[in-house]
Design an enzyme around this catalytic site. Structure first.
Site, short mmCIF file in Angstrom:
data_model
loop_
_atom_site.label_atom_id
_atom_site.label_comp_id
_atom_site.label_asym_id
_atom_site.label_seq_id
_atom_site.Cartn_x
_atom_site.Cartn_y
_atom_site.Cartn_z
N GLU A 107 -13.83 -14.90 9.29
CA GLU A 107 -13.10 -15.92 8.85
C GLU A 107 -13.84 -16.81 7.82
O GLU A 107 -13.54 -17.46 6.94
CB GLU A 107 -12.19 -16.56 10.02
N LEU B 121 -6.61 -8.42 6.34
CA LEU B 121 -5.15 -8.48 6.11
C LEU B 121 -5.40 -8.76 4.53
O LEU B 121 -4.21 -8.44 4.05
CB LEU B 121 -4.50 -9.67 6.85
O1 GNR Z 1 -6.94 -8.55 11.93
C1 GNR Z 1 -8.03 -8.53 11.65
N1 GNR Z 1 -8.71 -7.54 12.10
C2 GNR Z 1 -10.05 -7.62 12.15
C3 GNR Z 1 -10.86 -6.44 12.75
C4 GNR Z 1 -12.47 -6.35 12.61
C5 GNR Z 1 -12.90 -7.36 12.20
C6 GNR Z 1 -12.42 -8.50 11.38
C7 GNR Z 1 -11.03 -8.45 11.47
S1 GNR Z 1 -10.11 -9.79 10.87
C8 GNR Z 1 -8.73 -9.32 10.61
C9 GNR Z 1 -7.79 -10.31 9.84
C10 GNR Z 1 -8.18 -10.80 8.93
O2 GNR Z 1 -8.30 -10.52 7.75
N2 GNR Z 1 -8.82 -12.03 8.89
O3 GNR Z 1 -9.32 -12.90 7.96
NI NI Z 2 -9.98 -11.01 6.71
#
Ligand code: GNR
Ligand code: NI
Length: 174
Positions: free
Chosen positions: A134, A92
């Site tokens: 994360e 994101l």
């Molecule tokens: O929404 C998210 N989808 C995702 C898809 C594949 C691997 C990791 C992610 S995490 C991401 C949301 C985000 O940015 N979390 O930090």
């Molecule tokens: Ni992320």
């Protein structure tokens, strides 16, 4: 409840290393609830406090199909890693971009929940990917750091250009 602003690459604040949370109080529970609301609204499957410019070791996620299994991890630690998997990740904080990243297939994690209770969890597949993604945020690391420097530079230029255009557009509205 509130939707929080998500900061975007190459914002240097994403490079801040998060501090451990000493006590899980009402403020932390409120922050976790707001992060979950922000994540579902985006929509995304995970969100680290770093992304909403709060530099505490807190992350939320929900990798279920129905989006009805919110999870909160405070002060997470990876105890064991095993195997490898490669998945096209998004973030994101890096909108409109995906790239393949190699991570551990299986992990054992220890963390504290929103009630202040310690727990351990075995995760594999997408859940394991999401927790690792994360936890990287909490260390100031982004999935684009696994790309070649040239690819990352191109991406940085593209997003900077986009942010400039967004800013101009916002000014026009005034
Ligand atoms: O929404 C998210 N989808 C995702 C898809 C594949 C691997 C990791 C992610 S995490 C991401 C949301 C985000 O940015 N979390 O930090
Ligand atoms: Ni992320």
């Amino acid at each position: 409840m509130a939707i929080l602003n998500i900061i975007e690459f190459p914002d240097q604040r994403l490079r801040t290393v998060a501090k451990a949370i000493e006590t899980v109080n009402e403020d932390i529970r409120q922050l976790a609830a707001n992060m979950l609301e922000t994540m579902y609204d985006a929509p995304g499957i995970g969100l680290a406090a770093t992304q909403v410019n709060i530099h505490k070791q807190l992350l939320v996620l929900d990798v279920s199909d129905e989006g009805d299994q919110p999870m909160v991890f405070i002060n997470p630690e990876i105890l064991v890693k095993d195997g490898i998997q490669i998945y096209a990740e998004g973030c994101l904080s890096v909108p409109g971009f995906t790239a393949e990243v190699q991570r551990a297939e299986e992990i054992r994690v220890k963390a504290t929940n929103e009630k202040g209770e310690s727990f351990e969890l075995e995760a594999h597949g997408l859940l394991a990917i999401c927790i690792q993604h994360e936890m990287d945020h909490l260390k100031g690391k982004l999935f684009v750091d696994y790309l070649s420097p040239l690819k990352r530079l191109r991406l940085k230029k593209k997003l900077e250009k986009q942010h400039k255009a967004d800013k101009l557009e916002a000014q026009k509205q005034l």
